[in-house]
Design an enzyme around this catalytic site. Structure first.
Site: not given
Length: 987
Positions: A117, A119-121, A124, A231
């Site tokens: 996956g 994401g903005g952070m 993975v 979150d």
């Protein structure tokens, strides 16, 4: 105000790459801004809006329309070119030039397998830790983000947030590091399904409550550690196939306990940033007000509502509407979607959604307690046990069609945050079960002395505890009331070590190991009176249930790393007459524990080239049954008082913590996978239970060891000046050896998962790994010219002697000894010969080989048997090559003293009856050795012993001396080992 969303988005990397050249960065940005704006409009207004904003740019308009169309097409979204454009857009904005598909590449010790996956952070990946041979989830940041970038700072905060947590319901962090500019976090790879995947799967109310109860337990642990997740949503909660719940992604966590200086710069740049996922945000998050741990309780309430009803209570068609619903709209009763849901659940959700935080749930424990009461009602009411939610959700789904479409669109288009999907193809059924009650038990520190406590044993009623500790330079056995502070020394008259005490099943007797003369297994009354010896051998005594027998091992292991050679056996001792009988275990066995009903004996063992494992064997002997077999170190097994579980210590979570596994006491068969019983410790050892099984005690062992040195005058034979730290820090160093030129140290560097050799300069800098793998390397010794290092290692299956060049090249096995292998290499002064010790159970024999010949050409020089057939092992070679310093052992394998062997006359001479690690001085007469936190000097001619340096605290070990005899160095071990208690009696 910037909104940071963190919904999950999965993408096939090849599809992304196929679109990479269609548009430049500015074009992607333009599409992204317009697409974000058009999503906030009703469908009837979108086409007119695009016609106006695109200013006649038909290509731009068509791209945006294709994205809108793709958003509603859930059947083929991965193959749709428009979705590829979205992915490229987001990848360009959030991770820029970073290569998103790294299959097969190496980052540190991790080999990338596939992307999970992004994401903005960060992104993975599923990766293999080639050092420990386990799968991990590897989260990485783009290369261009340097250490001053705010995303890197948040990334580091995430690492710190997770690393302080150690809970079975929170994803475990294994490693944090940087490799060639790539920042990464390696966490456990969790197999299972997210709650997003489980919504609509047919979970019943009881199963939903079991999930949220576990989630509340995890949040309670995080909040107590000063960490707020911020979150919580279905994508960040996963259920493993065995029913355990894991909370993922603390990347958005707020560390309320972190010092203000650390966060000063970060906070200045992070103001007016709302972090989270809109439909799960608390009112405080939406209003950009001060947020504390209670925001997580609002969010977990939303997740609970959604699992019970199939719909999100606040999600609307636009973000603005969603925010308005969170701030002001009433939430429909959950029971309005299913009349069979109890009014109590409505009340719990109403309290969770109380907009005044002071009136809502204040702690996750309170939320959990209310849910457990509802679950108990369901357990006692047959009519409620099988309430299925699948049909109800299907009926309600039509009423929330718009919500589902928009939610799906947001899921595809937001790539910010650690929305990780750790699992793709898993078995459909999940057996949801309650977490162990230990997760909510109370933890107490029982002892707090500056000495090392070990081998606790709880009295059957759980009111008293006995343990071994220091007193007057030897170990004694103490009794202490649980909850009290006063200690009673039960062995005050013994001048030698007394350890390993254990209460008899009725609490009236105590069995223990004593080094008094004669040594062996002793018994005494609970008051310390009427001491008597029942065996001349044995360690780690464990009583049979009827108290007529005791099982022991003939080797000892205070920690798992000291027992690495399979040379221990089990013996049963008759308490009445002391008769001994060996138990057949078909191999190594140590640290036994008798099952409550007397059927089996648990133990741990090592085999050639393997990490420690646990097993059980019938009490009469026979074929062992291995338990929890895997690539982790498992040891110290102890039966639960009901015989249904085997508790043990294991590093499978990264730390050496407590675990249990369900087991059939009669057959030894394992039922299910090991379960974590997390304790606040990096290293747990020496487990003991009260008779009711509701109280568990253990030793919380924390240690670090470094190298210190002090100047030495070889003429006056005295030290001078202050002690200097060569190395400092939270690390472990053993057997330090200074190179002949005095410039570098080689040392053993054990960690919780491996043992390697390292080299560093004389000031403790310029570290480099000589070895870095899963094998154990020990006892390094420099060659006389400093070009090679010899050591023993199990990399060939059993311990053998290896050599390696000092620059780390050309590792080579030079012995292929029989029996259990070879250890303790020592170069001759001319560098042409090498002595080593061959291990054969509790016996050890020494040999000398010719380094100019291969093993097949060797005619080994066998040193003659030691007097009385006592074992011995060479430790150093005199500068004139004529004498060897050796350690000799008792018949039970314990080190006893130091002696000399004359190579010319083949005669042995005992020097002293204590001490270890002897090293010659250049004068061929004196040698230094270590004993009881002291460095001693011995004159080999007169046998006079002189103390030359003693530490004021902690423990001094492995003293050595430089080749010019002007520096003495040693290992300085600092240990904090106290007894802790886990009490679940009030639950």
């Amino acid at each position: 105000m910037l909104l940071v969303e963190s919904s999950e988005f999965l993408l096939k990397p090849p599809a992304t790459a196929a679109c990479s050249d269609k548009m430049n960065t500015d074009r992607w940005k333009q599409i992204d801004e317009l697409f974000d704006a058009v999503l906030d409009l009703p469908e009837t207004m979108r086409e007119d809006f695009l016609a106006e904003k695109c200013n006649g740019d038909e290509d731009l308009k068509n791209e945006l329309l294709s994205l809108l169309k793709a958003r509603t097409d859930s059947d083929n979204f991965l193959e749709n070119p428009a979705i590829c454009i979205v992915a490229q857009n987001l990848a360009t904005e959030q991770i820029n030039s970073f290569e998103s598909y790294l299959s097969g590449q190496i980052i540190g010790t991790y080999k990338i397998e596939t992307q999970l996956g992004s994401g903005g952070m960060g992104e993975v990946y599923l990766a293999t830790d080639e050092k420990l041979r386990r799968q991990v989830a590897l989260k990485i940041l783009p290369r261009e983000y340097n250490s001053n970038d705010e995303r890197v700072k948040r990334f580091q905060l995430e690492a710190r947030a997770i690393s302080v947590l150690n809970h079975p319901n929170i994803v475990t962090i294994h490693d944090v590091g940087s490799f060639e500019g790539i920042n990464y976090i390696a966490t456990e790879y969790v197999e299972g399904k997210t709650l997003r995947e489980l919504i609509g799967s047919g979970l019943n109310v009881k199963e939903v409550l079991a999930i949220i109860i576990q989630a509340c337990e995890a949040l309670s642990a995080a909040h107590k550690a000063g960490i707020t997740h911020r979150d919580i949503k279905p994508e960040n909660i996963m259920v493993r196939p065995d029913g355990y719940v894991k909370i993922l992604d603390f990347g958005l966590a707020k560390l309320s306990g972190i010092d203000s200086i650390t966060l000063k710069n970060f906070n200045q740049t992070a103001q007016s940033v709302i972090i989270g996922t809109p439909a799960y945000m608390s009112p405080e998050q939406v209003a950009d007000e001060k947020v504390d741990h209670r925001t997580d309780l609002w969010s977990i309430g939303v997740v609970l509502y959604e699992l019970l009803t199939g719909v999100n209570p606040f999600k609307k068609e636009t973000r603005q509407e969603t925010f308005q619903a969170i701030l002001s709209e009433d939430t429909p009763l959950a029971s309005s979607f299913n009349s069979e849901l109890s009014p109590s659940l409505n009340q719990i959700l109403a309290k969770a959604f109380e907009r005044d935080a002071d009136l809502s749930y204040q702690t996750a424990s309170d939320f959990r307690a209310d849910l457990k009461r509802i679950k108990r009602e369901i357990d006692s009411s047959p009519s409620l046990k099988s309430i299925a939610l699948k049909k109800m959700r299907s009926e309600n789904r039509a009423n929330w069609k718009n919500y589902m479409i928009v939610a799906f669109g947001i899921l595809l288009l937001t790539l910010i945050g650690f929305g990780v999907r750790y699992f793709i193809n898993q078995p459909a059924p999940l057996a949801i079960k309650e977490a162990t009650e230990w997760a909510n038990a109370k933890h107490f520190q029982i002892t707090d002395s500056p000495w090392i406590e070990g081998y606790p044993s709880l009295s059957p009623d759980g009111k008293n505890i006995i343990f071994a500790s220091e007193s007057n330079n030897d170990r004694n056995i103490f009794l202490q009331r649980v909850g009290g502070k006063n200690l009673t020394n039960l062995t005050p008259n013994s001048k030698e070590n007394d350890t390993m005490p254990t209460f008899s099943p009725d609490g009236k007797l105590i069995a223990f190991r004593s080094e008094r003369n004669p040594s062996g297994i002793y018994l005494m009354e609970e008051t310390g009176e009427n001491v008597r010896r029942i065996s001349d051998i044995g360690f780690h005594p464990s009583w049979s249930p009827d108290a007529t027998k005791i099982v022991v091992s003939d080797k000892a292991a205070a920690i798992h790393t000291v027992h690495t050679i399979p040379n221990s056996s089990l013996w049963i001792i008759d308490v009445a007459d002391g008769k001994k009988q060996k138990i057949e275990t078909n191999g190594d066995a140590i640290m036994p524990n008798w099952s409550p009903n007397g059927d089996r004996i648990a133990f741990w063992f090592v085999a050639d080239g393997k990490l420690p494992e646990i097993a059980t064997v019938p009490a009469t002997g026979g074929e062992p049954v291995v338990i929890a077999a895997d690539d982790f170190s498992d040891w110290n097994p102890v039966w639960s008082p009901d015989g249904k579980y085997l508790y043990f210590a294991s590093d499978r979570s990264g730390n050496m913590n407590l675990w249990r596994v369900a087991i059939d006491e009669k057959s030894g068969a394992q039922h299910g996978e090991p379960e974590s019983i997390t304790a606040p410790s990096k290293y747990c050892r020496h487990i003991t239970f009260s008779r009711d099984g509701k109280t568990l005690a253990y030793v919380r062992y924390e240690s670090q060891s470094n190298v210190q040195s002090i100047a030495f005058n070889p003429k006056t034979l005295k030290t001078s000046g202050e002690v200097n730290w060569v190395t400092r820090g939270d690390r472990e160093i053993g057997n330090p050896q200074l190179s002949p030129n005095g410039k570098e140290f080689v040392a053993r560097n054990p960690t919780r998962t491996q043992e390697d050799l390292v080299i560093f300069d004389k000031n403790g800098g310029s570290w480099r790994n000589l070895m870095n793998d899963k094998f154990r390397e020990r006892f390094p010794r420099w060659s006389t010219d400093g070009k090679q290092i010899a050591f023993h290692s199990d990399r060939g299956g059993k311990y053998q002697i290896w050599t390696i060049n000092s620059d780390g090249t050309n590792p080579r096995q030079i012995t292929f000894a029989d029996k259990l292998g070879a250890t303790f290499p020592v170069f001759s002064p001319d560098g042409l010969r090498l002595s080593f010790t061959e291990i054969g159970g509790i016996t050890q024999s020494s040999f000398i080989l010719d380094l100019t010949k291969e093993w097949s050409e060797q005619t080994l020089q066998s040193l003659p048997n030691f007097p009385d057939n006592t074992s011995f092992s060479v430790r150093d070679w005199s500068p004139d090559s004529k004498k060897l310093l050796y350690i000799y052992f008792e018949t039970d394998g314990d080190e006893r003293g130091i002696g000399l062997f004359d190579l010319d006359t083949s005669k042995y001479e005992k020097m002293i009856d204590y001490g270890s690690t002897p090293f010659w001085m250049n004068d061929n007469r004196h040698f230094i050795f270590t004993s009881r936190n002291t460095v001693f000097l011995c004159d080999s001619t007169t046998k006079k012993v002189t103390e030359i340096y003693k530490t004021s605290s902690y423990e001094l070990q492995h003293a050595g001396i430089s080749s010019d005899n002007q520096l003495i160095f040693f290992r300085y071990l600092q240990v904090d080992a106290d007894v802790w208690l886990i009490d679940a009696s009030e639950q």
